[in-house]
Design a protein around this motif. Sequence first.
Motif, PDB file in Angstrom:
ATOM      1  N   GLY A  48      -2.589  10.929   0.137  1.00  0.00           N
ATOM      2  CA  GLY A  48      -1.897  11.654   1.048  1.00  0.00           C
ATOM      3  C   GLY A  48      -1.346  12.997   0.588  1.00  0.00           C
ATOM      4  N   HIS A  49      -0.507  12.714  -0.569  1.00  0.00           N
ATOM      5  CA  HIS A  49      -0.156  14.027  -1.267  1.00  0.00           C
ATOM      6  C   HIS A  49      -1.193  15.149  -1.310  1.00  0.00           C
ATOM      7  CE1 HIS A  49       3.966  12.649  -2.126  1.00  0.00           C
ATOM      8  NE2 HIS A  49       3.473  11.618  -2.639  1.00  0.00           N
ATOM      9  N   ALA A  50      -2.341  14.695  -1.825  1.00  0.00           N
ATOM     10  CA  ALA A  50      -3.614  15.461  -2.063  1.00  0.00           C
ATOM     11  C   ALA A  50      -4.198  16.067  -0.578  1.00  0.00           C
ATOM     12  CB  ALA A  50      -4.537  15.043  -2.942  1.00  0.00           C
TER      13      ALA A  50
ATOM     14  N   ASP B  78       5.836   1.301   1.758  1.00  0.00           N
ATOM     15  CA  ASP B  78       7.048   1.741   1.268  1.00  0.00           C
ATOM     16  C   ASP B  78       7.396   2.680   2.362  1.00  0.00           C
ATOM     17  OD1 ASP B  78       5.140   3.364   0.147  1.00  0.00           O
ATOM     18  OD2 ASP B  78       6.169   3.241  -1.820  1.00  0.00           O
ATOM     19  N   HIS B  79       6.547   3.686   2.653  1.00  0.00           N
ATOM     20  CA  HIS B  79       6.591   4.726   3.616  1.00  0.00           C
ATOM     21  C   HIS B  79       5.376   5.390   3.739  1.00  0.00           C
ATOM     22  CE1 HIS B  79       5.330   6.993  -0.105  1.00  0.00           C
ATOM     23  NE2 HIS B  79       6.265   6.656  -0.663  1.00  0.00           N
ATOM     24  N   GLU B  80       5.111   6.263   4.797  1.00  0.00           N
ATOM     25  CA  GLU B  80       3.773   6.804   5.125  1.00  0.00           C
ATOM     26  C   GLU B  80       3.600   8.181   4.057  1.00  0.00           C
ATOM     27  OE1 GLU B  80       0.711   9.163   7.327  1.00  0.00           O
ATOM     28  OE2 GLU B  80       2.757   9.657   6.882  1.00  0.00           O
ATOM     29  N   THR B  81       2.524   8.501   3.805  1.00  0.00           N
ATOM     30  CA  THR B  81       2.255   9.817   3.083  1.00  0.00           C
ATOM     31  C   THR B  81       1.311  10.899   3.763  1.00  0.00           C
ATOM     32  OG1 THR B  81       2.943   8.709   0.780  1.00  0.00           O
ATOM     33  CG2 THR B  81       2.051  10.976   0.827  1.00  0.00           C
ATOM     34  N   GLY B  82       1.841  11.953   3.979  1.00  0.00           N
ATOM     35  CA  GLY B  82       1.149  12.894   4.396  1.00  0.00           C
ATOM     36  C   GLY B  82       0.971  13.338   6.001  1.00  0.00           C
TER      37      GLY B  82
ATOM     38  N   GLY C  89       0.941  -1.118  -0.054  1.00  0.00           N
ATOM     39  CA  GLY C  89      -0.126  -0.034  -0.049  1.00  0.00           C
ATOM     40  C   GLY C  89       0.925   0.986  -0.039  1.00  0.00           C
ATOM     41  N   ASP C  90       1.094   1.778  -1.156  1.00  0.00           N
ATOM     42  CA  ASP C  90       1.907   3.014  -1.286  1.00  0.00           C
ATOM     43  C   ASP C  90       1.578   4.162  -0.232  1.00  0.00           C
ATOM     44  OD1 ASP C  90       3.649   5.285  -2.196  1.00  0.00           O
ATOM     45  OD2 ASP C  90       4.159   3.710  -4.042  1.00  0.00           O
ATOM     46  N   GLY C  91       2.312   4.526   0.617  1.00  0.00           N
ATOM     47  CA  GLY C  91       2.002   5.625   1.607  1.00  0.00           C
ATOM     48  C   GLY C  91       1.045   5.199   2.533  1.00  0.00           C
TER      49      GLY C  91
ATOM     50  N   SER D 204       4.021  15.756   1.515  1.00  0.00           N
ATOM     51  CA  SER D 204       4.950  14.944   0.899  1.00  0.00           C
ATOM     52  C   SER D 204       5.067  13.543   1.838  1.00  0.00           C
ATOM     53  CB  SER D 204       6.394  15.655   1.266  1.00  0.00           C
ATOM     54  OG  SER D 204       7.264  14.796   0.422  1.00  0.00           O
ATOM     55  N   HIS D 205       6.027  12.891   1.765  1.00  0.00           N
ATOM     56  CA  HIS D 205       6.002  11.774   2.683  1.00  0.00           C
ATOM     57  C   HIS D 205       6.652  12.020   4.066  1.00  0.00           C
ATOM     58  CE1 HIS D 205       7.152   9.382  -1.276  1.00  0.00           C
ATOM     59  NE2 HIS D 205       6.011   9.737  -1.165  1.00  0.00           N
ATOM     60  N   SER D 206       6.395  10.832   5.178  1.00  0.00           N
ATOM     61  CA  SER D 206       6.717  11.291   6.406  1.00  0.00           C
ATOM     62  C   SER D 206       7.848   9.974   6.520  1.00  0.00           C
ATOM     63  CB  SER D 206       5.734  11.515   7.434  1.00  0.00           C
ATOM     64  OG  SER D 206       5.313  10.031   7.633  1.00  0.00           O
TER      65      SER D 206
ATOM     66  N   ILE E 190      -3.192   5.358  -2.607  1.00  0.00           N
ATOM     67  CA  ILE E 190      -3.070   5.688  -1.097  1.00  0.00           C
ATOM     68  C   ILE E 190      -1.993   6.776  -1.041  1.00  0.00           C
ATOM     69  CG2 ILE E 190      -2.879   4.789   1.089  1.00  0.00           C
ATOM     70  CD1 ILE E 190      -3.376   1.897   0.071  1.00  0.00           C
ATOM     71  N   ASP E 191      -0.997   6.704  -1.472  1.00  0.00           N
ATOM     72  CA  ASP E 191       0.207   7.753  -1.680  1.00  0.00           C
ATOM     73  C   ASP E 191      -0.540   9.147  -2.068  1.00  0.00           C
ATOM     74  OD1 ASP E 191       2.796   8.472  -1.468  1.00  0.00           O
ATOM     75  OD2 ASP E 191       2.867   8.462  -3.717  1.00  0.00           O
ATOM     76  N   TRP E 192      -1.252   8.914  -3.241  1.00  0.00           N
ATOM     77  CA  TRP E 192      -1.742  10.187  -3.814  1.00  0.00           C
ATOM     78  C   TRP E 192      -2.739  10.720  -3.064  1.00  0.00           C
ATOM     79  CZ3 TRP E 192      -2.050   7.722  -9.637  1.00  0.00           C
ATOM     80  CH2 TRP E 192      -0.864   7.169  -9.970  1.00  0.00           C
TER      81      TRP E 192
HETATM   82 ZN   LIG Z   1       4.552   9.393  -2.790  1.00  0.00          ZN
END
Ligand SMILES: [Zn+2]
Length: 375
Positions: free
Chosen positions: A264-266, A303-307, A46-48, A329-331, A260-262
Amino acid sequence: MKFRKICKLLSLVMILALICMNGLAQKRKTRSSLEKLPNNIILMIGDGMGVAQVYSGLTVNHGQLNLTGFKSIGFSKTYSATDYTTDSGAGATALSTGNKTYNYAIGVDKDSVPCKTILEYAEEAGLSTGLVSTSSITHATPAAFIAHQPFRDDYEAIAADFLKTDIDVFIGGGRQFFSQRKDQRDLLKELRQKGYQVVFSMDSIQNIRQGKLAGLNAPDHNPAVVQGRGDMLPRAAETAINILSNNKKGFFLMVEGSHIDWGGHANNADYVAREVIDFDNAIGKAMEFAQKDGNTLVIVTADHETGGLVLLDGSFEKGTIVAKFATTSHSGTMVPVFAWGPGAENFQGIQENTEIFGKMMSLLKLGGVTPNPQE
Ligand SMILES: [Zn+2]
């Protein structure tokens, strides 16, 4: 008196024997459960997706997620070779090759030297292999499992790297990087020449049950669930499992929930929650197969957390959340690792993201590579 003594002695001996037998049985039990190895690994990224993202999906879905069925749970430290906060290139390369590398790297180490990925090791050992993503299949996360490029943005070079492998199934967007290229190569034609069934609609993708499959169902990325992606991800995951499970030697499959990442970015908590629920539906397909099969390990991580998502309030009843984000961004925070199936207990505790690679490699008995944790 004598008879009593003998009785006492006898019962003591019997108790001791029982304790011994029980101990032996226990020993055998733990040993056999440790020795059970999976034939197949389905790695779901799950990206982010940090803990708050999982919890947002759980809340919005009224307390129901397939993820709640996982009993082996740990955490992964996601920092890259260059940054406390990783990007998806370095994050996925850690999972795919066991190397901490610089941000934006794809399947290369911190000196830009190509590293063999678990997908390539699996291929070499005669296992079937697959990649599934909602984004372009050339995007950082799937790319890091199959390509070796110094920078993640070179999508055409990443697409060409697919042709250097014998991957069995890949499903996602990114058709244009195979067909409309600066170098004029027609990679779709080349894929057909290599024996791939090259198909573009989810309906025709889902009908394929065997052979090699290049399913490129969007020119670039697939849209978000709220923008009409539908159940593309669970369907694609199920299709890949159907095809790959024909190989009795086993398979390795990576499935990514990219959006999921996107979300977070949004800084859009509803976007995040909807994408987590969709990703969880794909997890449900993996678990359904794993339960029937009995030899499949399902690992779900990020891969990382986002937001820097924080949940301030919510209602399981109404399926609502009140959220705040710390960044667009990512955390750098740890991310969860859920594992289910033979070998799942290996993923408990706090681990380096690179260790997940080593554990998967030894469970599939690939490459003779030992875990490569780095400080
Ligand atoms: Zn990202």
